[in-house]
Enzyme design. Sequence first.
Site, PDB file in Angstrom:
ATOM      1  N   TRP A 174       0.798  -1.227   0.000  1.00 56.63           N
ATOM      2  CA  TRP A 174       0.000   0.000   0.000  1.00 56.63           C
ATOM      3  C   TRP A 174       0.830   1.275   0.000  1.00 56.63           C
ATOM      4  CZ3 TRP A 174       1.758   2.073   4.457  1.00 56.63           C
ATOM      5  CH2 TRP A 174       2.071   1.219   5.524  1.00 56.63           C
ATOM      6  N   LYS A 198      -3.019  -8.281  -7.475  1.00 54.36           N
ATOM      7  CA  LYS A 198      -3.859  -7.851  -6.358  1.00 54.36           C
ATOM      8  C   LYS A 198      -3.246  -6.637  -5.668  1.00 54.36           C
ATOM      9  CE  LYS A 198      -4.029  -9.013  -1.932  1.00 54.36           C
ATOM     10  NZ  LYS A 198      -4.420  -7.780  -1.233  1.00 54.36           N
ATOM     11  N   GLU A 272      10.240  -8.955  -2.589  1.00 58.43           N
ATOM     12  CA  GLU A 272      10.854  -7.681  -2.239  1.00 58.43           C
ATOM     13  C   GLU A 272      10.267  -7.310  -0.890  1.00 58.43           C
ATOM     14  OE1 GLU A 272      11.555  -4.483  -1.251  1.00 58.43           O
ATOM     15  OE2 GLU A 272      10.478  -3.478  -2.871  1.00 58.43           O
ATOM     16  N   CYS A 306      10.065   0.666   2.216  1.00 54.64           N
ATOM     17  CA  CYS A 306      10.821  -0.492   2.685  1.00 54.64           C
ATOM     18  C   CYS A 306      12.316  -0.198   2.722  1.00 54.64           C
ATOM     19  CB  CYS A 306      10.549  -1.704   1.812  1.00 54.64           C
ATOM     20  SG  CYS A 306      10.624  -1.339   0.075  1.00 54.64           S
ATOM     21  N   GLU A 403      11.710  -3.298  11.550  1.00 48.95           N
ATOM     22  CA  GLU A 403      11.161  -2.301  10.632  1.00 48.95           C
ATOM     23  C   GLU A 403       9.916  -1.672  11.246  1.00 48.95           C
ATOM     24  OE1 GLU A 403       9.591  -3.820   6.880  1.00 48.95           O
ATOM     25  OE2 GLU A 403      10.503  -2.086   5.885  1.00 48.95           O
TER      26      GLU A 403
END
Lengths: 495, 299
Positions: A174, A198, A272, A306, A403
Site C-alpha cells: 500500500w 492484487k 521484495e 521499505c 522495521e
Amino acid sequence: MATKKKSNTLKLKFDTAWPYAPAPESRSAAQIKDRYELFINGEWQAPLSKKYFGTINPATEEKLSEVAMANAADVDKAVKAARNAYEKTWRKISAKERAKYIFRIARIIQEKARELAIIETLDGGKPIRESRDFDVPTAANHFFYYAGWADKLEYAFLNKKAEPLGVAGQIIPWNFPLLMAAWKIAPALATGNTVVLKPAETTPLTALKLAEIIQEADLPPGVVNILTGAGETGAAIVNHPDINKIAFTGSTDVGKIIQRAVAGTNKRVTLELGGKAANIIFEDAPLDQAVEGVINGIFFNQGHVCCAGSRLYVQESVAKQVIRKLKDRMESLIVGDPLDKNTDIGAINSKQQLATINKYLQIGRSEGAEMYESACKLPNKGFWCRPTIFTNVAQSNRIAQEEIFGPVLSILTFRTDDEVIEKANNSPYGLSAGVWTDKGSKIFNMTKRMRAGVIWANTFNKFDPTSPFGGYKESGFGREGGLHGLLPYVELKNI
Amino acid sequence: MATAISNRLEVLKTYKIYIGGQFPRTESGRFYSPVSPSGKKLANVCLCSRKDFRDAVVSARGAFGGWSGRAAFNRSQILYRMAEMLEGRKAQFMEELVLQGSSKSNAEKEVNLATDRLIYYAGWCDKFQQLFSAVNPVASSHFNFSVPEPTGVVSIIAPQGDSLLGLVSVIAPVIAGGNTCIVLASETKPLCSVTFAEVLHSSDLPSGVVNILTGMPSELIPHFVDHMDVNAMIYCEKVPAVQKTIREKSANNLKRIHFYDNINWNTDAGQSPYFIQDCQEIKTTWHPVENIAGAGGGY
C-alpha cells in the site's frame, strides 16, 4: 510533546514570519466511482463472493468508494482468463506489437497523471507533491522503459533464449500503489507473461484506474487481470495451481509464508521485503546536504518505505551538530492535508499501521531511548504521526533492529569505519543503505562492504526505471527495474 | 625379490573429511562403508553429523570475507592451480572412479572433463562481473551502476551420480563467484571427493573456502537448509519430497535455493556463467553528479 531544550543554541522559528497559505489540489479533477467490480478478462465483473469492502481516505476517514472482495473462485476465474490470454494471444503476437501496447499504457498514464495523483493521495494519504512528482511519473516511465525491452530480449541474455514463464500472480503493498503495480506489470508484459494482480486492501483505487487505462489501451482481454481483496485473496493467488510465478512486495513475514506455500510446486518466486537501512554520516560529510538526505530518507512517504533510512549512524565527533540540525529541519516540515501542495508529510496509511508505529514509539521509550517529535499540530480526524527521532539508541534495541514503517528515525553513533560497517551489516535485512562523506575512496570502501542491494552515496531514496532494486538476505530476492528486472520473468533456454 | 614385492601389504587410505583446511574425522566418531557395484567394500567413510556441518559453516563464514575480497584475478589463478593439481593426480582419481564402478575409459573421460571444467571457471573468475553488471542511464543527475557480489555461504548437496565431475561442476561456479561453501559428497561414491579435498589443499585455496563432508543426504539435508548463517543452497536430485522440504525450510532466513536436477554434467550444458550468477546478488550504487547552474555537456 516536544521536549524543552536546555542548550543555549538559538532555536530557529519557522511558524511565524512567513506562513504558507493553503494550496489545495482540486478534488474535482478526479473521478471515483461509488463501487468497483473485479477486472477480469478485460471486463468489469461482479465478484462471485458477492462481497464488497470500503476504502477510506486516511486523512479524513471518509469513505471514498467500495471495491469487490475477490475470493478463491474469483481468483480461479482470473487465472483462467490469464492462462487463456497467454496461450491464445499474448505469447503469439509479435514482440514488436507487445511493446506498442505497453508504450500505449505508459502514454495514457501520462495523460491522466493529474487524476491518478489526486486519487493516489486521497486513497493512501501521501502528499500530493509526492504523488504528482514521483509516484505517477515514475510509474509511467516504468512502463515506457520496459515497453522498449519487449522486442530486444535476445540482447539481454547472452547465449540464451529468454522465454516467458506463463501466468504471473502479483501482490503489491500500500505504500506506492500505482508505482508498485507498474513495477510488477511492466516487466511481466514485456517478457510475454500475463498477469493477475492484487493491490493492497487499503489502497485499491489507482490499480483499478490502471485497469481502466489498460482497457482503454485495448490490451487483449485477460492479459492483465486486477483483483481487489484482502490477505485471503492473496493466499488464493499464491496457492493457485495454474500460476507459474509469484511476485510479492510486502513484509518479510508474509514473504516467508509465501516461500513456504510454494514449496513442492514449480512456481518461481521473487520477494521484495522489509528493510532497516543504515544511513551513515562521516564527520567529513557536507552536513547540511546529509541532513536533507536523512530527512528525505526517513520522512519520504511518511516513512512507509521499505528502503527508508531508518537507522542513522553518525560519527561521534559530529553527532551533536547533526542532531541539532535534524531537529531544526524537522520543525520546518509541514504535516497535514495531503492534498495541499505545500505538505511534506501526509497521513499514516491506515489505523492499523498507526497502531504499529505507536507501539514502536512505546517500545523505544521503554527501552530507554530518548524520543523527540516535531512540535507540529495534527489534524483532528484521520491517522497522523509527528516526525520523530530517537537518540541514545543501542544497537540491540528493537527500534534499531525491526522495521517500523513510519516517520521514526533511530540515531546511533560510531567512531571508526570498521565499527560502523559491523553495526550496519548487523541486521537480518539488506535492502538499502546510505553513506555520506566527501572522500571518494571512503565511499567505495563503504559501498563495497555494506551488504545491501541498493546503496546511496551522498544521496538517498532515489529510484529510476533503469536502476535495479531489491535486497540481500531477508530483504528478499530478485530485482525489479533495469536490465536485471527482466530475469525474474523469463526462463533461460539453451540455444 | 618378486615374491617380496607381491607380498607387500597395500597401504589403505583413510578417507577423512575437509573442514577449515584440515582433515579431521567426524566428531561423531561414526562411519559407513559404501560398496562398489560389484559388492566390494570401498572404505570406511566418515558419517558426518550436524555438528560437523555447523563447524564447517563457521569456517566457511570465516573464510568468506577474505575470499570474496580477493582480486578476481587471484581467484582465477587459484582455480587454474586446482586444475593443475587435479591433472597431476589423474591416475589416482581414475583408480578411485574404477573402484566406484566406472569403466577405465569413462573414468579417464570424467577426470579430463573435471579438469577442463575447472579451467573453464578459472577463466570466468574475472569476466562474469562484466557480463552481469550494468551502468544504468537514470534520468536524474546521478551516476548509477549495478554489479554482482557473492551471496555468501552456500551449502551444496553434490550430484549423487558423477562422483568427481558433479562435485567439481557445483563447487567451481560457487567459488569462482567469491562464495564459500560446504559440500556433501555423493553418498555411494565418496572416494573422489575426499581426494579432491587434497587437491584443494595443495592449490593455495584458502582454508574454509571449500569444506567437504561425507555422509547421508537424508540425515544432513535438513541441517544444510536450516542453518541461519547459510545464504544459499544447491540440490541436484529430482526428488520432489526433498525439494519440497528444502524450499519450505529455506523460508527461515530466505535462502536462495537452486535445484540443478535436470543437468547433464558430462556435456557443455553442465557449465555456464549463469551457474555463477545463481549465487550472486546485484548491488546498485548511486552517486550524484554535480550539475552546477545547469551546466551542459560542452567541453
